[in-house]
Scaffold this motif. Sequence first.
Motif, PDB file in Angstrom:
ATOM      1  N   SER A 125       0.858  -1.191   0.000  1.00 20.15           N
ATOM      2  CA  SER A 125       0.000   0.000   0.000  1.00 20.15           C
ATOM      3  C   SER A 125       0.893   1.240   0.000  1.00 20.15           C
ATOM      4  O   SER A 125       1.977   1.247   0.602  1.00 20.15           O
ATOM      5  CB  SER A 125      -0.888  -0.013   1.244  1.00 20.15           C
ATOM      6  OG  SER A 125      -1.615   1.190   1.345  1.00 20.15           O
ATOM      7  N   SER A 126       0.457   2.280  -0.678  1.00 13.25           N
ATOM      8  CA  SER A 126       1.251   3.512  -0.751  1.00 13.25           C
ATOM      9  C   SER A 126       0.320   4.715  -0.759  1.00 13.25           C
ATOM     10  O   SER A 126      -0.900   4.580  -0.864  1.00 13.25           O
ATOM     11  CB  SER A 126       2.111   3.511  -2.019  1.00 13.25           C
ATOM     12  OG  SER A 126       1.292   3.577  -3.172  1.00 13.25           O
ATOM     13  N   VAL A 127       0.916   5.873  -0.668  1.00 13.51           N
ATOM     14  CA  VAL A 127       0.116   7.105  -0.694  1.00 13.51           C
ATOM     15  C   VAL A 127      -0.637   7.214  -2.015  1.00 13.51           C
ATOM     16  O   VAL A 127      -1.792   7.646  -2.064  1.00 13.51           O
ATOM     17  CB  VAL A 127       1.024   8.339  -0.479  1.00 13.51           C
ATOM     18  CG1 VAL A 127       0.227   9.639  -0.655  1.00 13.51           C
ATOM     19  CG2 VAL A 127       1.665   8.306   0.894  1.00 13.51           C
ATOM     20  N   ARG A 128       0.012   6.816  -3.095  1.00 11.34           N
ATOM     21  CA  ARG A 128      -0.623   6.902  -4.420  1.00 11.34           C
ATOM     22  C   ARG A 128      -1.679   5.825  -4.634  1.00 11.34           C
ATOM     23  O   ARG A 128      -2.618   5.992  -5.407  1.00 11.34           O
ATOM     24  CB  ARG A 128       0.440   6.806  -5.503  1.00 11.34           C
ATOM     25  CG  ARG A 128       1.375   8.001  -5.556  1.00 11.34           C
ATOM     26  CD  ARG A 128       2.327   7.876  -6.724  1.00 11.34           C
ATOM     27  NE  ARG A 128       3.186   9.037  -6.863  1.00 11.34           N
ATOM     28  CZ  ARG A 128       4.087   9.193  -7.822  1.00 11.34           C
ATOM     29  NH1 ARG A 128       4.241   8.238  -8.736  1.00 11.34           N
ATOM     30  NH2 ARG A 128       4.827  10.281  -7.863  1.00 11.34           N
ATOM     31  N   SER A 129      -1.492   4.689  -3.969  1.00 12.76           N
ATOM     32  CA  SER A 129      -2.438   3.564  -4.147  1.00 12.76           C
ATOM     33  C   SER A 129      -2.628   2.872  -2.802  1.00 12.76           C
ATOM     34  O   SER A 129      -1.863   1.981  -2.430  1.00 12.76           O
ATOM     35  CB  SER A 129      -1.893   2.573  -5.189  1.00 12.76           C
ATOM     36  OG  SER A 129      -2.772   1.490  -5.360  1.00 12.76           O
TER      37      SER A 129
END
Length: 367
Positions: free
Chosen positions: A75-79
Amino acid sequence: MVQLCRVCFRKYGNFVDNLRLYVCGGAGGMGLPRLGGHGGNGGDVWVVATKSMTLKGVKDKYPKKRFVADVGANSSVRSLKGQRGKDIEILVPVGITVTTDDDRILGELNAEGDRVRVARGGHGGSFSSSFLPSKGQSRQVRLDLKLIADLGLVGFPNAGKSSLLTVLSNATPQIGSYPFTTLNPQIGKLLYEDHKQISVADLPGLIEGAHVNRGMGHKFLKHVERTKQLLFVVDVCGFQLGSQTPFRSAFEAVQLLTKELELYKEELVSKPALLVVNKMDLPNADHKLRQLQRQILNPEEFCQTLPENMTPKSHMAFRNVVPVSTVTGLGVDRLKEFIRESIEEEASDATEVLRQQKLQLLRQHVQ
């Protein structure tokens, strides 16, 4: 008269009928605690049936026999929702049973496109797991091939199965006067003039004790399981594997073959079957045939003289007893007709059973 134009017959070179693989689902991706992000799940590993593959092909293409699916994305800030890992598909031939090391059956692949998941991917990290992912499932699995055919040839070595196939067709299986001529299974198609096709499996010859894996043992018997019907082939003059083994008459050969099938898996004896009495060109063959026919009609009476370990609990109910000579061609055309009639009769019976079942369900629904 039904005419058989030719038989396409394929020999399995360096035949492989079982394979052990390591499979592992992909690990899940990391979650993102500060934003509540969910990691992607790992990919799964699937076994998928296709007619264009053999187990030898799998072995040659993947010599390490190791299959690991892709990991899930973090998981990331963009996704915030991580992408799922890519699945892996292992293409195998039709007729595979997939089992674990402790012999638990995971599934069977009996038709093209059938698929079995053999390893699940791990879960992505989420709030419930403190955003930590889990590993994918890993284990050893076994792929076991059982040939699927309309007709399976059953006989002791030197009964003349390969010779019979030669006169039925333009096939050229290996033929010799030594016992184990056919060491690897062969499968082919009987092609009739009206384009009707009947598949035939020519399998290694049985020996006494095959049910406990003597000789070719289970390597042979497991392939009999998925044939719709059986074609027993016996030498009208009897059979002796070697100088140290007892002579068996044609009737005794039939009983021993039945016993071996019964001891391996009792339901095999209930399969529809034809009996081919081969080598009718030999001296005194007519007398021996008449004797065998009397014995087949009254097996309980004649089995009283046999040792208990040679006598099956149930006797084969042959649809036809067909005398043939692969040397002179005697009876070959009749055998071709009987094979087709037997296969079509069974198909008709199966259709009628299915029709009756559907009719019964409809009546229950109406009531």
